[in-house]
Design a protein around this motif. Structure first.
Motif, PDB file in Angstrom:
ATOM      1  N   HIS A   1       0.702  -1.284  -0.208  1.00  0.00           N
ATOM      2  CA  HIS A   1       0.070   0.145  -0.072  1.00  0.00           C
ATOM      3  C   HIS A   1       0.815   1.346  -0.033  1.00  0.00           C
ATOM      4  CE1 HIS A   1      -3.820   2.104   0.767  1.00  0.00           C
ATOM      5  NE2 HIS A   1      -3.045   3.046   1.552  1.00  0.00           N
ATOM      6  N   LEU A   2       2.010   1.322   0.878  1.00  0.00           N
ATOM      7  CA  LEU A   2       2.644   2.578   1.116  1.00  0.00           C
ATOM      8  C   LEU A   2       3.799   2.840   0.023  1.00  0.00           C
ATOM      9  CD1 LEU A   2       2.649   2.521   4.838  1.00  0.00           C
ATOM     10  CD2 LEU A   2       1.419   3.948   3.617  1.00  0.00           C
ATOM     11  N   PHE A   3       4.458   1.606  -0.272  1.00  0.00           N
ATOM     12  CA  PHE A   3       5.721   1.752  -1.055  1.00  0.00           C
ATOM     13  C   PHE A   3       5.474   1.383  -2.462  1.00  0.00           C
ATOM     14  CE2 PHE A   3       7.185   1.185   3.470  1.00  0.00           C
ATOM     15  CZ  PHE A   3       7.606   2.330   3.552  1.00  0.00           C
ATOM     16  N   ARG A   4       4.903   0.310  -2.850  1.00  0.00           N
ATOM     17  CA  ARG A   4       4.395  -0.018  -4.153  1.00  0.00           C
ATOM     18  C   ARG A   4       3.127   0.592  -4.726  1.00  0.00           C
ATOM     19  NH1 ARG A   4       7.224  -4.981  -5.782  1.00  0.00           N
ATOM     20  NH2 ARG A   4       5.783  -4.845  -7.451  1.00  0.00           N
ATOM     21  N   GLU A   5       2.403   1.243  -3.726  1.00  0.00           N
ATOM     22  CA  GLU A   5       1.130   1.991  -4.126  1.00  0.00           C
ATOM     23  C   GLU A   5       0.112   0.910  -5.009  1.00  0.00           C
ATOM     24  OE1 GLU A   5       2.364   5.712  -5.271  1.00  0.00           O
ATOM     25  OE2 GLU A   5       3.398   6.120  -3.286  1.00  0.00           O
ATOM     26  N   ASP A   6       0.022  -0.210  -4.779  1.00  0.00           N
ATOM     27  CA  ASP A   6      -0.859  -0.911  -5.748  1.00  0.00           C
ATOM     28  C   ASP A   6      -2.233  -1.316  -4.965  1.00  0.00           C
ATOM     29  OD1 ASP A   6      -0.594  -3.210  -3.795  1.00  0.00           O
ATOM     30  OD2 ASP A   6       1.103  -4.060  -5.184  1.00  0.00           O
ATOM     31  N   ASP A   7      -2.982  -1.949  -5.173  1.00  0.00           N
ATOM     32  CA  ASP A   7      -4.396  -2.095  -5.059  1.00  0.00           C
ATOM     33  C   ASP A   7      -4.515  -3.196  -3.852  1.00  0.00           C
ATOM     34  OD1 ASP A   7      -5.495  -0.164  -6.166  1.00  0.00           O
ATOM     35  OD2 ASP A   7      -5.944  -1.180  -7.972  1.00  0.00           O
ATOM     36  N   THR A   8      -3.470  -3.837  -3.612  1.00  0.00           N
ATOM     37  CA  THR A   8      -3.431  -5.080  -2.511  1.00  0.00           C
ATOM     38  C   THR A   8      -4.571  -4.882  -1.324  1.00  0.00           C
ATOM     39  OG1 THR A   8      -1.273  -5.778  -3.336  1.00  0.00           O
ATOM     40  CG2 THR A   8      -2.076  -6.722  -1.500  1.00  0.00           C
ATOM     41  N   LEU A   9      -4.020  -3.713  -0.804  1.00  0.00           N
ATOM     42  CA  LEU A   9      -4.795  -3.494   0.786  1.00  0.00           C
ATOM     43  C   LEU A   9      -6.125  -2.714   0.284  1.00  0.00           C
ATOM     44  CD1 LEU A   9      -4.949  -3.498   3.786  1.00  0.00           C
ATOM     45  CD2 LEU A   9      -3.764  -1.278   3.713  1.00  0.00           C
TER      46      LEU A   9
ATOM     47  N   ARG B   1      -8.107  -3.681  -2.140  1.00  0.00           N
ATOM     48  CA  ARG B   1      -8.941  -4.762  -2.785  1.00  0.00           C
ATOM     49  C   ARG B   1      -9.521  -5.463  -1.054  1.00  0.00           C
ATOM     50  NH1 ARG B   1      -6.867  -8.424  -7.137  1.00  0.00           N
ATOM     51  NH2 ARG B   1      -6.167  -9.679  -5.125  1.00  0.00           N
ATOM     52  N   MET B   2      -9.095  -5.184  -0.027  1.00  0.00           N
ATOM     53  CA  MET B   2      -9.719  -5.861   1.263  1.00  0.00           C
ATOM     54  C   MET B   2     -10.508  -4.815   1.951  1.00  0.00           C
ATOM     55  SD  MET B   2     -10.247  -8.464   2.446  1.00  0.00           S
ATOM     56  CE  MET B   2      -9.478 -10.410   2.273  1.00  0.00           C
ATOM     57  N   LEU B   3     -10.727  -3.552   1.450  1.00  0.00           N
ATOM     58  CA  LEU B   3     -11.284  -2.583   2.250  1.00  0.00           C
ATOM     59  C   LEU B   3     -12.663  -2.123   1.443  1.00  0.00           C
ATOM     60  CD1 LEU B   3      -7.987  -0.362   2.878  1.00  0.00           C
ATOM     61  CD2 LEU B   3      -9.525  -1.812   4.594  1.00  0.00           C
ATOM     62  N   PRO B   4     -13.534  -1.927   2.267  1.00  0.00           N
ATOM     63  CA  PRO B   4     -14.872  -1.479   1.702  1.00  0.00           C
ATOM     64  C   PRO B   4     -14.766   0.161   1.146  1.00  0.00           C
ATOM     65  CG  PRO B   4     -14.876  -1.280   4.132  1.00  0.00           C
ATOM     66  CD  PRO B   4     -13.622  -1.707   3.846  1.00  0.00           C
ATOM     67  N   GLY B   5     -15.718   0.069   0.085  1.00  0.00           N
ATOM     68  CA  GLY B   5     -16.002   1.638  -0.431  1.00  0.00           C
ATOM     69  C   GLY B   5     -14.859   2.266  -0.878  1.00  0.00           C
ATOM     70  N   ARG B   6     -13.753   1.644  -1.177  1.00  0.00           N
ATOM     71  CA  ARG B   6     -12.389   2.371  -1.647  1.00  0.00           C
ATOM     72  C   ARG B   6     -12.436   2.299  -3.053  1.00  0.00           C
ATOM     73  NH1 ARG B   6      -9.468   3.373   3.087  1.00  0.00           N
ATOM     74  NH2 ARG B   6     -11.200   3.507   4.632  1.00  0.00           N
ATOM     75  N   ARG B   7     -12.445   3.337  -3.762  1.00  0.00           N
ATOM     76  CA  ARG B   7     -11.998   3.173  -5.341  1.00  0.00           C
ATOM     77  C   ARG B   7     -10.710   2.291  -5.594  1.00  0.00           C
ATOM     78  NH1 ARG B   7     -12.286   7.986  -8.992  1.00  0.00           N
ATOM     79  NH2 ARG B   7     -13.602   9.057  -7.374  1.00  0.00           N
ATOM     80  N   ILE B   8     -10.578   1.623  -6.582  1.00  0.00           N
ATOM     81  CA  ILE B   8      -9.545   0.890  -6.764  1.00  0.00           C
ATOM     82  C   ILE B   8      -9.049   1.416  -8.263  1.00  0.00           C
ATOM     83  CG2 ILE B   8      -9.438  -0.816  -5.007  1.00  0.00           C
ATOM     84  CD1 ILE B   8     -10.541  -2.551  -7.481  1.00  0.00           C
ATOM     85  N   SER B   9      -7.722   1.326  -8.572  1.00  0.00           N
ATOM     86  CA  SER B   9      -7.245   2.009  -9.911  1.00  0.00           C
ATOM     87  C   SER B   9      -7.862   1.366 -11.081  1.00  0.00           C
ATOM     88  CB  SER B   9      -5.821   1.831  -9.883  1.00  0.00           C
ATOM     89  OG  SER B   9      -5.350   0.563  -9.642  1.00  0.00           O
ATOM     90  N   ARG B  10      -8.095  -0.197 -10.967  1.00  0.00           N
ATOM     91  CA  ARG B  10      -8.338  -0.980 -11.966  1.00  0.00           C
ATOM     92  C   ARG B  10      -7.498  -1.112 -13.009  1.00  0.00           C
ATOM     93  NH1 ARG B  10     -13.783  -2.363 -11.179  1.00  0.00           N
ATOM     94  NH2 ARG B  10     -14.827  -1.189  -9.473  1.00  0.00           N
ATOM     95  N   THR B  11      -6.355  -0.567 -12.985  1.00  0.00           N
ATOM     96  CA  THR B  11      -5.289  -0.662 -14.149  1.00  0.00           C
ATOM     97  C   THR B  11      -4.705  -2.194 -13.980  1.00  0.00           C
ATOM     98  OG1 THR B  11      -3.527   0.240 -12.491  1.00  0.00           O
ATOM     99  CG2 THR B  11      -4.820   1.908 -14.035  1.00  0.00           C
ATOM    100  N   GLY B  12      -4.660  -2.663 -12.520  1.00  0.00           N
ATOM    101  CA  GLY B  12      -4.120  -3.597 -12.401  1.00  0.00           C
ATOM    102  C   GLY B  12      -2.645  -3.619 -12.350  1.00  0.00           C
ATOM    103  N   GLU B  13      -2.064  -2.797 -12.473  1.00  0.00           N
ATOM    104  CA  GLU B  13      -0.686  -2.163 -12.807  1.00  0.00           C
ATOM    105  C   GLU B  13       0.034  -2.106 -11.102  1.00  0.00           C
ATOM    106  OE1 GLU B  13       0.008  -3.168 -16.295  1.00  0.00           O
ATOM    107  OE2 GLU B  13       1.777  -2.519 -14.914  1.00  0.00           O
ATOM    108  N   SER B  14       0.929  -2.739 -10.803  1.00  0.00           N
ATOM    109  CA  SER B  14       1.706  -2.282  -9.657  1.00  0.00           C
ATOM    110  C   SER B  14       2.707  -1.230  -9.907  1.00  0.00           C
ATOM    111  CB  SER B  14       2.120  -3.535  -8.825  1.00  0.00           C
ATOM    112  OG  SER B  14       2.757  -4.102  -9.857  1.00  0.00           O
ATOM    113  N   ALA B  15       3.204  -0.492  -8.899  1.00  0.00           N
ATOM    114  CA  ALA B  15       4.267   0.319  -9.116  1.00  0.00           C
ATOM    115  C   ALA B  15       5.457  -0.088  -9.303  1.00  0.00           C
ATOM    116  CB  ALA B  15       4.327   1.487  -7.985  1.00  0.00           C
TER     117      ALA B  15
END
Ligand code: HEM
Ligand code: HEM
Length: 190
Positions: free
Chosen positions: A166-174, A176-190
């Motif tokens: 979440h903090l360093f790669r800034e991807d959607d891993t976390l 995806r496990m949290l409610p109501g948060r928008r996710i990037s949907r690019t599927g790309e990790s930093a």
């Protein structure tokens, strides 16, 4: 609306089960370590009973969770993650499931083998499935003791990995496990 897990995130049922079990595990572990230090008294026995009731609740929820996991599947792996990381994450998740069952089952066993009664929040008696046995008590106690430290190491590594993503790669891993948060949907990790 489907409660199953879509391909890009964990669905509401998986999320509720994940975070409820995580909170109960923290509670049962803190109570477990604390109750061990208390002098024998009626209040201590009540605290032990609370530990056991929460532990049994975890056993039921873990069973539901595993069944739901088989039924609802899992979201797709995030794109761009190295294969070895995906492999380690899967192994860690499998090991977390194993200790989620091993801890309450060994607790139940050690309690029954010691001949102690078992109730669920004082509401009903849980049947004793085995006879009193010193050898079995010691075995289950060993599993409960070691299992706790294994659980601790796994959870710390697992949570650290989630925060690292979440903090360093800034991807959607976390996310995806949290409610109501928008996710990037690019599927790309930093
Ligand atoms: C995820 C579930 C559970 C966790 C994380 C957990 C954790 C712990 C911890 C940290 C301790 C203190 C240190 C140790 O002996 O390892 C403990 C002790 C104990 N637990 Fe659990 N426990 C769980 C479930 C249960 C259940 C379901 C029961 C009984 C039905 C139970 C019965 C006991 C007993 C009787 C002790 C005292 C053992 C002794 O004095 O040697 N636990 N547990
Ligand atoms: C602060 C604590 C925690 C955080 C930040 C966290 C975070 C996460 C995240 C982000 C995922 C999704 C991973 C992915 O999509 O690949 C996940 C999955 C998972 N977590 Fe946790 N978690 C925590 C505590 C726990 C605890 C205490 C347990 C159980 C003992 C646990 C067991 C699992 C399992 C088994 C999965 C795989 C999903 C499944 O197959 O059900 N987590 N966690």
């Amino acid at each position: 609306m489907s409660f199953k897990n879509p391909t890009d995130r964990w669905g509401p049922v998986s999320q509720v089960l994940h975070w409820t079990i995580a909170a109960l595990i923290v509670a049962v572990a803190v109570i477990g370590l604390w109750m061990d230090t208390l002098p024998r008294s009626p209040r201590t026995i009540e605290i032990y009973a609370l530990h056991k009731s929460i532990g049994l609740t975890i056993l039921v929820l873990a069973t539901l969770r595993l069944a739901w996991r088989f039924y609802a599947g899992a979201p797709a792996t995030l794109a761009g993650l190295p294969r070895w990381q995906v492999r380690i994450a899967s192994l860690t998740h499998a090991a977390l499931y194993a200790v989620m069952f091993a801890m309450p089952l060994s607790g139940w066993l050690l309690n029954a083998a010691a001949g102690y009664p078992l109730q669920w929040f004082g509401l009903f008696n849980v049947p004793r499935v085995i006879e009193r046995s010193e050898a079995l008590h010691e075995f289950a106690e060993g599993v409960h003791d070691i299992g706790f430290w294994v659980l601790l190491v796994l959870v710390v590594a697992h949570a650290a990995a989630a925060f690292h993503h979440h903090l360093f790669r800034e991807d959607d891993t976390l996310r995806r496990m949290l409610p109501g948060r928008r996710i990037s949907r690019t599927g790309e990790s930093a």
